[in-house]
Design a protein around this motif. Structure first.
Motif, mmCIF file in Angstrom:
data_model
loop_
_atom_site.group_PDB
_atom_site.id
_atom_site.type_symbol
_atom_site.label_atom_id
_atom_site.label_comp_id
_atom_site.label_asym_id
_atom_site.label_seq_id
_atom_site.Cartn_x
_atom_site.Cartn_y
_atom_site.Cartn_z
ATOM 1 N N ALA A 48 0.704 -1.197 -0.051
ATOM 2 C CA ALA A 48 0.100 0.137 0.021
ATOM 3 C C ALA A 48 0.859 1.235 0.238
ATOM 4 O O ALA A 48 2.040 1.140 -0.463
ATOM 5 C CB ALA A 48 -0.788 -0.057 1.398
ATOM 6 N N ALA A 49 0.404 2.281 0.380
ATOM 7 C CA ALA A 49 0.913 3.488 0.338
ATOM 8 C C ALA A 49 2.280 3.847 0.972
ATOM 9 O O ALA A 49 3.233 4.188 0.406
ATOM 10 C CB ALA A 49 0.071 4.717 0.928
ATOM 11 N N MET A 50 2.723 3.150 1.972
ATOM 12 C CA MET A 50 3.677 3.342 2.586
ATOM 13 C C MET A 50 4.937 2.553 1.884
ATOM 14 O O MET A 50 6.044 2.701 1.946
ATOM 15 C CB MET A 50 3.905 2.839 4.117
ATOM 16 N N ALA A 51 4.582 1.274 1.466
ATOM 17 C CA ALA A 51 5.439 0.480 0.712
ATOM 18 C C ALA A 51 6.029 1.156 -0.722
ATOM 19 O O ALA A 51 6.936 1.302 -0.861
ATOM 20 C CB ALA A 51 4.555 -0.847 0.328
ATOM 21 N N GLN A 52 4.932 1.906 -1.225
ATOM 22 C CA GLN A 52 5.255 2.754 -2.242
ATOM 23 C C GLN A 52 6.300 3.752 -2.287
ATOM 24 O O GLN A 52 7.069 3.957 -2.732
ATOM 25 C CB GLN A 52 3.991 3.274 -2.914
ATOM 26 N N GLN A 53 6.039 4.671 -0.813
ATOM 27 C CA GLN A 53 6.761 5.572 -0.447
ATOM 28 C C GLN A 53 8.351 4.800 -0.231
ATOM 29 O O GLN A 53 9.485 5.565 -0.633
ATOM 30 C CB GLN A 53 6.346 6.326 0.754
ATOM 31 N N MET A 54 8.521 3.773 0.416
ATOM 32 C CA MET A 54 9.555 3.218 0.710
ATOM 33 C C MET A 54 10.365 2.867 -0.759
ATOM 34 O O MET A 54 11.614 2.938 -0.999
ATOM 35 C CB MET A 54 9.396 1.796 1.614
ATOM 36 N N ALA A 55 9.400 2.338 -1.624
ATOM 37 C CA ALA A 55 10.220 1.867 -2.903
ATOM 38 C C ALA A 55 10.625 3.054 -3.595
ATOM 39 O O ALA A 55 11.705 3.104 -4.367
ATOM 40 C CB ALA A 55 9.004 1.092 -3.771
ATOM 41 N N THR A 56 9.947 4.267 -3.407
ATOM 42 C CA THR A 56 10.318 5.500 -4.208
ATOM 43 C C THR A 56 11.655 5.960 -3.757
ATOM 44 O O THR A 56 12.627 6.632 -4.071
ATOM 45 C CB THR A 56 9.363 6.630 -4.038
ATOM 46 N N SER A 57 11.697 6.015 -2.281
ATOM 47 C CA SER A 57 12.600 6.254 -1.398
ATOM 48 C C SER A 57 13.963 5.229 -2.053
ATOM 49 O O SER A 57 15.240 5.830 -2.197
ATOM 50 C CB SER A 57 12.661 6.041 0.176
ATOM 51 N N PHE A 58 13.759 4.107 -1.972
ATOM 52 C CA PHE A 58 14.801 3.116 -2.666
ATOM 53 C C PHE A 58 15.459 3.682 -3.922
ATOM 54 O O PHE A 58 16.459 3.820 -3.999
ATOM 55 C CB PHE A 58 14.263 1.901 -2.784
ATOM 56 N N ALA A 59 14.469 4.068 -4.698
ATOM 57 C CA ALA A 59 14.882 4.508 -6.157
ATOM 58 C C ALA A 59 15.832 5.634 -5.951
ATOM 59 O O ALA A 59 16.380 5.740 -6.808
ATOM 60 C CB ALA A 59 13.615 4.725 -7.107
ATOM 61 N N LEU A 60 15.598 6.494 -5.123
ATOM 62 C CA LEU A 60 16.240 7.660 -5.246
ATOM 63 C C LEU A 60 17.872 7.356 -4.963
ATOM 64 O O LEU A 60 18.801 8.089 -5.474
ATOM 65 C CB LEU A 60 15.989 8.568 -4.054
ATOM 66 N N GLY A 61 18.259 6.302 -4.282
ATOM 67 C CA GLY A 61 19.431 5.863 -3.945
ATOM 68 C C GLY A 61 19.792 4.684 -5.031
ATOM 69 O O GLY A 61 20.995 3.792 -4.488
ATOM 70 N N GLY A 62 19.200 4.278 -5.866
ATOM 71 C CA GLY A 62 19.445 3.458 -6.817
ATOM 72 C C GLY A 62 19.241 2.242 -6.414
ATOM 73 O O GLY A 62 19.795 1.033 -7.028
ATOM 74 N N ARG A 63 18.299 1.850 -5.516
ATOM 75 C CA ARG A 63 17.908 0.456 -4.972
ATOM 76 C C ARG A 63 16.583 0.157 -5.413
ATOM 77 O O ARG A 63 15.735 0.914 -5.894
ATOM 78 C CB ARG A 63 18.110 0.758 -3.387
ATOM 79 N N THR A 64 16.409 -1.137 -5.094
ATOM 80 C CA THR A 64 14.919 -1.818 -5.214
ATOM 81 C C THR A 64 14.672 -2.761 -4.128
ATOM 82 O O THR A 64 15.570 -3.242 -3.788
ATOM 83 C CB THR A 64 14.535 -2.063 -6.763
ATOM 84 N N PHE A 65 13.400 -3.066 -4.126
ATOM 85 C CA PHE A 65 13.064 -4.261 -3.217
ATOM 86 C C PHE A 65 13.553 -5.358 -4.193
ATOM 87 O O PHE A 65 13.236 -5.514 -5.067
ATOM 88 C CB PHE A 65 11.661 -4.431 -2.885
ATOM 89 N N HIS A 66 13.966 -6.555 -3.403
ATOM 90 C CA HIS A 66 14.297 -7.756 -4.042
ATOM 91 C C HIS A 66 12.857 -8.545 -4.257
ATOM 92 O O HIS A 66 12.710 -9.273 -5.236
ATOM 93 C CB HIS A 66 15.159 -8.889 -3.316
ATOM 94 N N GLY A 67 12.099 -8.382 -3.424
ATOM 95 C CA GLY A 67 10.356 -9.175 -3.487
ATOM 96 C C GLY A 67 9.611 -8.463 -2.490
ATOM 97 O O GLY A 67 9.649 -7.737 -1.735
#
Length: 361
Positions: A48-67
């Motif tokens: 949901a919303a917080m997961a999306q915010q974290m994914a966006t935060s990861f992307a700022l640093g060139g990261r992504t979730f593995h799963g």
């Protein structure tokens, strides 16, 4: 200064502030001083919303979730597609059995946190759990015991505990630049239209102002008090479902430091903290993710602007702090003590108000 202070037509809610901050940060180089510990491989429970915010935060640093795993599989698939996530798990067990996952970000409804923490920690995975980390002190004690037993780190994702601004203010306070902190005045007000089925007001979904927004105010107060408050008095209004919606709280510790908190889901008010010291007062607006504060010095009225960190990276600081804790950083490992004491306060307040969730009966 925040957008609210400088632009009356700017963002007025947390989601909009976050979106504006992400958009601004996307055009800048990612700070080299955020991720300093060895990188972990992350999965997320919830989409949901917080997961999306974290994914966006990861992307700022060139990261992504593995799963990712989500109760509704199609939402997990959509989340993975939007955020370049490699794996979508059919079950939580599948996620926990994945050797490519070191740490799990838990972002589910409040009353499901302990259920997933039990599984994550017992599987030997480190956990970063959204606020409030649990419903009550009993659940948190269980989670901490599990983390200790399985040799993993448990970190509370309440942003206040991780923002560089507060680390800097605390550093200066401990150096006795400000004198004693005497009084903290903390507001948090949101307007949520009353709907008994909405999670804000639904006891079956652990609703109520205390766990939804009060956690920020209580955390802010505890962070700047030198010891746990022993005297806590309060009064609260409840809605027809029995959830708390408005409260006034006064706390005092043995050092005679006081905090007054005003919390409501019924009225919009500034997210504002004023910390009154012997030599100055410090004002922080939009304090859950603040990166700026104003110090007004008592002797001459001089105003000093303090900046540290960037609100756009609020969730990155959480991730970085868990990775530091895993790497052995004792400061980050000790932050769970603040979480524990904040949960003790919130548990007592709800007990005093008679706000009880089905899981607690």
């Amino acid at each position: 200064m925040t957008d609210q202070q400088t632009n009356p037509n700017g963002p007025t809610d947390s989601a909009s502030y976050a979106a504006a901050a992400f958009a601004d940060a996307a055009s800048k180089p990612f700070p080299a001083d955020i991720y300093t510990a060895p990188q972990l491989r992350w999965a997320v429970i919830g989409a949901a919303a917080m997961a999306q915010q974290m994914a966006t935060s990861f992307a700022l640093g060139g990261r992504t979730f593995h799963g990712v795993w989500n109760r509704t599989h199609s939402k997990a698939v959509d989340f993975a597609r939007r955020n370049n996530v490699e794996r979508v798990y059919d079950t939580v067990d599948e996620l926990l059995a994945d050797p490519e996952v070191d740490a799990v970000y838990i972002t589910t409804p409040h009353n499901k946190h302990i259920e997933f923490m039990r599984q994550v920690l017992a599987a030997g995975k480190h956990a970063l759990c959204e606020k409030p980390i649990t419903l009550n002190s009993t659940e948190l004690a269980e989670a901490r015991s599990l983390a200790d037993a399985h040799g993993v780190q448990l970190i509370d994702a309440t942003t206040i505990l991780h923002m560089p601004l507060y680390r800097e203010i605390i550093r200066r306070a401990m150096a006795d630049e400000f004198g004693k902190m005497n009084l903290a005045q903390i507001n948090f007000g949101s307007y949520k239209e009353y709907d008994p089925s909405n999670h804000f007001y639904n006891l079956d979904r652990a609703g109520g102002a205390m766990l939804e927004i009060g956690v920020y105010a209580v955390t802010m107060a505890r962070l700047f008090m030198v010891s746990q408050p022993e005297d806590i008095v309060s009064i609260a209004n409840a809605c027809p479902t029995g959830a708390d919606v408005t409260s006034g709280i006064v706390m005092r510790n043995p050092e005679m430091q006081m905090a007054t908190l005003s919390i409501t889901l019924h009225s919009k008010q500034p997210k504002r903290t004023v910390l009154s010291f012997d030599k100055c007062f410090i004002e922080v607006m939009e304090y859950p993710r603040a990166d700026k504060a104003t110090i007004t010095w008592t002797e001459d009225g001089r105003r000093e602007e303090v900046s540290a960190g960037d609100m756009a990276y609020a969730l990155c600081y959480e991730v970085a702090d868990l990775e530091k804790a895993v790497a052995g950083d004792q400061t980050e490992r000790a932050m769970i003590e603040y979480t524990t004491q904040v949960m003790e306060i919130m548990t007592k307040l709800r007990h005093d108000w008679g706000v009880v969730y089905p899981e607690e009966r």
